[in-house]
Design a protein around this motif. Structure first.
Motif, short mmCIF file in Angstrom:
data_model
loop_
_atom_site.label_atom_id
_atom_site.label_comp_id
_atom_site.label_asym_id
_atom_site.label_seq_id
_atom_site.Cartn_x
_atom_site.Cartn_y
_atom_site.Cartn_z
N LEU A 24 0.83 -1.20 0.00
CA LEU A 24 0.00 0.00 0.00
C LEU A 24 0.87 1.25 0.00
O LEU A 24 0.61 2.22 -0.75
CB LEU A 24 -0.94 -0.01 1.22
N MET A 70 2.44 1.66 -3.52
CA MET A 70 1.59 2.16 -4.60
C MET A 70 1.20 3.61 -4.37
O MET A 70 1.10 4.40 -5.31
CB MET A 70 0.40 1.23 -4.83
N LEU A 71 1.02 4.00 -3.11
CA LEU A 71 0.70 5.39 -2.84
C LEU A 71 1.88 6.29 -3.17
O LEU A 71 1.71 7.40 -3.69
CB LEU A 71 0.28 5.55 -1.37
N VAL A 116 -2.14 3.31 -8.13
CA VAL A 116 -2.89 2.49 -7.18
C VAL A 116 -3.79 1.51 -7.94
O VAL A 116 -3.79 0.30 -7.69
CB VAL A 116 -3.73 3.38 -6.23
#
Lengths: 146, 146
Positions: free
Chosen positions: B108, B111-112, B125
């Motif tokens: 997470l 991807m952010l 994302v």
DNA sequence: AATAAAACCTCTAGTCACTGTAGGTTCAAG
DNA sequence: CTTGAACCTACAGTGACTAGAGGTTTTATT
């Protein structure tokens, strides 16, 4: 013309047949075409969407989140701020869960280390479970979805 | 002589009234005496047992585990090896969950960090969710009880 | 072409650990 | 003696599937 059976789609993507039917039931996967004998026949678009769902689930997103994410992908020219917000909120949730698990881990370690492996009557594990005051940390309530 | 109402017991121990009735239903808490008007009246022994249950739940033990632990506490002169095994197994489960959450956290974050905050069409994302090959780690399936 | 097995279909119920609601009764305070 | 809070039982709902029953279709082999 790729025409995947539900069993094939499931096997290809490492999920259960029932899971695919479930995603259709709750409206995450559009109903596919049917064979003459009423069996589901999927296209590559279905496979793509299923993979998106499965992967999002693996990363811990809820079905509600995924529903939103899928809706956002249908608006490709919109800014992706909402997507980022969703992912960031989920990241925060993951971190909260990790913190709780870490507190649990510490207490479990502590009680196991203090146990003298004698009788239940004098077992530290039991003592700690019986009395939160013997804990070193403030561990909140348990909760779902790891 | 202590005769706690269910509401009092719940308030004292930070749980809901229904939760106490539920634990009685499933046989974790013994049925208490009743008032003339059929309301539950608890002793301090009930309160102790309830605290044991609630604390074990906070530390992530399942109801099945707690049932076993309670049965073991009723054999105080037995060796506590079974207790330790249960706790150790649970600790292992907690650690597995943490590892999974950590993998989720990493992906997470990644991807952010890669997202350019442009349009959904080119959002990192979304791309990662659509394709596990873009992940750095092998994150297993999600799962319950954090 | 016939048969048999594997895969498919729908529908329903079960999992876990509660939580909430409906509809009624009892208790404690004033 | 009245009011309102707290209590009672019984049942439905949560999330995200999973499993089973009972029946139909597809596929592979002969």
């Amino acid at each position: 013309m790729s025409a995947l059976s539900i069993g094939r789609l499931a096997a290809d993507n490492g999920c259960k047949v029932q899971t695919i039917r479930y995603y259709e039931d709750i409206g995450l996967l559009p109903p596919p075409a049917r064979s003459d004998g009423n069996q589901r026949r999927y296209t590559r678009a279905h496979a793509r969407r299923l993979r998106f769902i499965l992967h999002s689930r693996e990363l811990g997103f809820s079905i509600a989140d995924i529903r939103q994410l899928l809706a956002l992908t249908d608006q490709p020219q919109q800014p992706c701020a909402e997507v980022d917000e969703l992912a960031a909120a989920h990241l925060a949730t993951v971190r909260r869960r990790m913190a709780r698990l870490q507190a649990m881990e510490q207490e479990l370690e502590r009680m196991l280390n203090h146990c003298q492996h004698g009788e239940v009557r004098e077992c530290r594990v039991i003592d700690v479970l019986a009395d939160h005051a013997l804990c070193a940390t403030e561990h909140g309530p348990a909760q779902a979805e790891g």
